[in-house]
Design a protein around this motif. Structure first.
Motif, mmCIF file in Angstrom:
data_model
loop_
_atom_site.group_PDB
_atom_site.id
_atom_site.type_symbol
_atom_site.label_atom_id
_atom_site.label_comp_id
_atom_site.label_asym_id
_atom_site.label_seq_id
_atom_site.Cartn_x
_atom_site.Cartn_y
_atom_site.Cartn_z
ATOM 1 N N GLN A 14 7.288 8.880 11.343
ATOM 2 C CA GLN A 14 6.189 8.740 12.305
ATOM 3 C C GLN A 14 6.502 9.333 13.679
ATOM 4 O OE1 GLN A 14 5.282 4.517 12.468
ATOM 5 N NE2 GLN A 14 7.445 4.056 12.198
ATOM 6 N N PHE A 15 7.795 9.481 13.995
ATOM 7 C CA PHE A 15 8.133 10.129 15.268
ATOM 8 C C PHE A 15 7.773 11.613 15.254
ATOM 9 C CE2 PHE A 15 10.749 6.308 15.449
ATOM 10 C CZ PHE A 15 10.389 5.861 16.708
ATOM 11 N N PHE A 16 7.568 12.179 14.082
ATOM 12 C CA PHE A 16 7.132 13.576 13.992
ATOM 13 C C PHE A 16 5.605 13.693 13.937
ATOM 14 C CE2 PHE A 16 11.495 13.561 12.362
ATOM 15 C CZ PHE A 16 12.048 14.490 13.231
ATOM 16 N N THR A 17 4.898 12.569 14.042
ATOM 17 C CA THR A 17 3.434 12.594 14.155
ATOM 18 C C THR A 17 3.069 12.151 15.560
ATOM 19 O OG1 THR A 17 3.337 11.876 11.849
ATOM 20 C CG2 THR A 17 1.267 11.910 13.070
ATOM 21 N N SER A 18 3.097 10.861 15.796
ATOM 22 C CA SER A 18 2.743 10.318 17.098
ATOM 23 C C SER A 18 3.087 8.851 17.105
ATOM 24 C CB SER A 18 1.242 10.500 17.353
ATOM 25 O OG SER A 18 0.920 10.220 18.700
ATOM 26 N N VAL A 19 3.504 8.353 18.256
ATOM 27 C CA VAL A 19 3.703 6.915 18.415
ATOM 28 C C VAL A 19 2.973 6.509 19.700
ATOM 29 C CG1 VAL A 19 5.927 6.867 17.205
ATOM 30 C CG2 VAL A 19 5.886 7.193 19.695
ATOM 31 N N PRO A 20 2.589 5.229 19.821
ATOM 32 C CA PRO A 20 1.900 4.788 21.035
ATOM 33 C C PRO A 20 2.698 5.148 22.289
ATOM 34 C CG PRO A 20 1.784 3.076 19.358
ATOM 35 C CD PRO A 20 2.695 4.142 18.827
ATOM 36 N N PHE A 21 2.026 5.721 23.267
ATOM 37 C CA PHE A 21 2.653 6.148 24.519
ATOM 38 C C PHE A 21 3.769 7.171 24.285
ATOM 39 C CE2 PHE A 21 0.403 2.309 25.491
ATOM 40 C CZ PHE A 21 -0.118 2.523 26.757
ATOM 41 N N GLY A 22 3.647 7.926 23.200
ATOM 42 C CA GLY A 22 4.584 9.018 22.931
ATOM 43 C C GLY A 22 4.150 10.281 23.660
ATOM 44 N N MET A 23 4.519 11.437 23.109
ATOM 45 C CA MET A 23 4.219 12.707 23.782
ATOM 46 C C MET A 23 2.869 13.265 23.356
ATOM 47 S SD MET A 23 7.900 14.706 23.909
ATOM 48 C CE MET A 23 8.700 14.084 22.424
ATOM 49 N N ASN A 24 2.304 14.095 24.203
ATOM 50 C CA ASN A 24 1.069 14.810 23.860
ATOM 51 C C ASN A 24 1.411 16.081 23.060
ATOM 52 O OD1 ASN A 24 2.084 16.516 25.792
ATOM 53 N ND2 ASN A 24 0.199 16.693 26.973
ATOM 54 N N ALA A 25 0.394 16.886 22.757
ATOM 55 C CA ALA A 25 0.608 18.071 21.909
ATOM 56 C C ALA A 25 1.655 19.009 22.500
ATOM 57 C CB ALA A 25 -0.716 18.819 21.713
ATOM 58 N N GLN A 26 1.534 19.286 23.796
ATOM 59 C CA GLN A 26 2.468 20.242 24.401
ATOM 60 C C GLN A 26 3.899 19.728 24.335
ATOM 61 O OE1 GLN A 26 0.792 22.756 27.291
ATOM 62 N NE2 GLN A 26 2.573 22.705 28.651
ATOM 63 N N GLY A 27 4.072 18.442 24.558
ATOM 64 C CA GLY A 27 5.403 17.851 24.479
ATOM 65 C C GLY A 27 5.949 17.852 23.059
#
Lengths: 371, 371
Positions: free
Chosen positions: A122-135
């Protein structure tokens, strides 16, 4: 498009968004085909691509079709890929396993769908308050993420490539005002994954509702709120007809990476030119889908504004701060789930912190003071 | 790397950044070459790519080399591209003309370098207070920009593709505090293009200084300030050794698109597979360069912080507001220069406004409240 048509064949969705609509046609530009290919001969392949999306799913399903067409043209017809929607060949949530086993050679979906089997995914998809697309792109492509992802997926006989991004999602549709963190107390909201844990931590009741039943559940008050994706897909679902408030931003998914996976054994056996053609086309999909999301969401936010009396609002900074605190615990726990998660999360976190410092002098100021 | 080495062979730069450093090696991942290509035969090509960048120029020159390598692998060796730095085959600022005439088949540079000849071209790079990378990509790829760009460049026998982006640049290095718009009065600052006109409109003196003479000019007080690119390239130039303040953001270049151009006649005569391979690889470069800029700028901002006593500051919102007002006039004038500019600017402006409304509920909130 009528809501009824949009719902036709709406697939079961346990984790996130799979819904079915008719194929919407092209959009991506592929070089005209009047020129014959320059390849004279070579072994021909017919590969299957299974996806977690319904056939023709806007942006994402369309992007998969465009990927297949690009590969066909670039390979001079040597690689033909048939794209299957979720449930057509294998159920949506079995894409990971099907490509791993070689039942299909290519998959398209999102890593957090298989978080039960591979927690670090899931860290390679998205996590709450994770990075946006550019990040996420900078981390995966140029910040060491790809290497960790390759290692993680190699154990499952898979080669992963970032191949799409939703951009920042919306926070969801509500029939209650959310003026502070306290307003989440007792709120029955459809929310999947780590977002559900954060919602529960602040007193909400996270509910799992299949995509096909979401509209009716919200309409009948079975749930008070639901998240989905962003203005384009949300509009097609018709939520603006039955909800009073549309809140931003999607704190639970600030930039979800969509992944393409190749069966590693079969991929490694391909000639080098076809390997590179498929990886490069996957990267093309990554940028095309993000850009298509941005363009369409801009248009459909305006439509929602013009055609409906839904109130489009932002959560207050205090509300988001409260959610952030709850998320910090939830995400740290996910990052400590197993050895692989610890390794991936350490890299993710370090990159997120470095890029946040830089963007406070670049992208943040752009959005606050330049545009 | 020593500043002396970095300056070795530093090329003349009239518009923006061309500087020379030693080739820095790879970075982008290209599939291993132990597999033979699947192509059995086909016509072979040797093409020349001329660029406005010095050989091995960090991120951008490296990205061009990686593009050439990707194309070689994807084409099974049928298309070999030799990359030339600015001045090696033709002078940097003659890339547009050289590819148009067919002296070289491919070019890499930035549209605003040829604004004198094609005024509308700068809208496909960046204008003061224009769009950032995500906006430019969405406009060009999915918002109608590519079609307008194709039409504009077809008159010059060129096929353009977005193939790189700097992201938000920095505002520059100053030996004077800038606390308000008034502090620009009389400021001698190196600033090219439309940014120069904005600077003049607020009372500054825009000066044209070649890249090779920038360090010395700032050191000796010939100029009070200079813009360059971002933390990575600026650090390599050594400005932190001779300037007191490093201001953000780069209001004059919020997300510069780097362009690849193909000679249209030669491109159209290529077989369809090679056409598609080159366009797709160019799109790959677009995302790779942006991601590499983001990753490296994050690292080098931290280095500047840790190794120097430069004060890293943001312009005040009032200062930026004043610059924005001046820019509105300058950019509107540029957008009314000729028929092509009017057509392109209308599309650019309309997209910028729509995407600004959407990002106020998405990316803006991400940077303010989520990260």
């Amino acid at each position: 498009m009528q809501r009824k048509d949009f719902f036709k064949g709406l697939a079961l969705a346990t984790v996130s968004a799979p819904i079915v609509i008719k194929a919407l046609g092209g959009g991506g530009e592929v070089t005209a085909q009047h020129e014959a290919p320059g390849v004279i001969s070579g072994k021909r392949y017919k590969w299957k691509m299974v996806t977690t999306w319904p056939p023709g799913f806007p942006v994402v399903g369309e992007g998969c079709e465009l990927f297949a067409e690009k590969v066909r043209v670039m390979s001079g017809g040597r690689m033909e890929i048939e794209v299957y929607g979720g449930g057509e060949l294998v159920p949506a949530l079995e894409v990971f396993g099907a490509v791993s086993d070689g039942a299909a050679e290519i998959g398209h979906g999102a890593g957090y769908y298989w978080a039960g089997r591979v927690p670090a995914a899931q860290f390679f998809t998205s996590v709450p308050f994770g990075m946006n697309a550019q990040g996420m792109n900078a981390w995966i492509i140029n910040g060491g993420g790809q290497k960790l992802w390759d290692e993680l997926y190699a154990d499952y006989n898979l080669v992963p490539v970032p191949a799409g991004n939703t951009g920042v999602q919306m926070g969801g549709w509500f029939n209650r005002e959310i003026n502070s963190l306290a307003d989440f107390k007792g709120l029955k909201m459809r929310m999947p994954g780590l977002g559900a844990k954060v919602l529960q931590a602040v007193g909400g009741a996270a509910v799992l509702v299949a995509g096909s039943e979401l509209y009716t559940s919200l309409e009948r008050g079975v749930i008070d709120a639901t998240e989905w994706i962003g203005p384009y897909h949300d509009y097609l679902m018709g939520f603006h007809q039955i909800a009073d408030y549309y809140y931003a931003p999607g704190w639970h998914e600030p930039g979800s990476v969509l992944e393409m996976t190749f069966n590693k054994e079969k991929f490694d056996a391909l000639p080098a030119d076809l390997q590179e053609i498929m990886k490069t086309a996957a990267h093309w999909s990554n940028l095309w889908m993000l850009s298509e999301f941005e363009a369409k969401n801009s248009t459909y936010l305006a439509k929602i504004r013009q055609e409906t009396d839904v109130e489009i609002r932002s959560f207050t900074p205090d509300t988001l701060n409260g959610l952030r605190k709850a998320a910090a615990t939830v995400v740290a726990e996910a990052g400590d789930k197993d050895a692989a998660s610890r390794k991936v999360y350490a890299s993710f976190k370090q990159f997120q912190e470095a890029t946040a410092r830089w963007s406070s002098f670049s992208e943040r100021l752009y959005y606050e003071d330049l545009q």
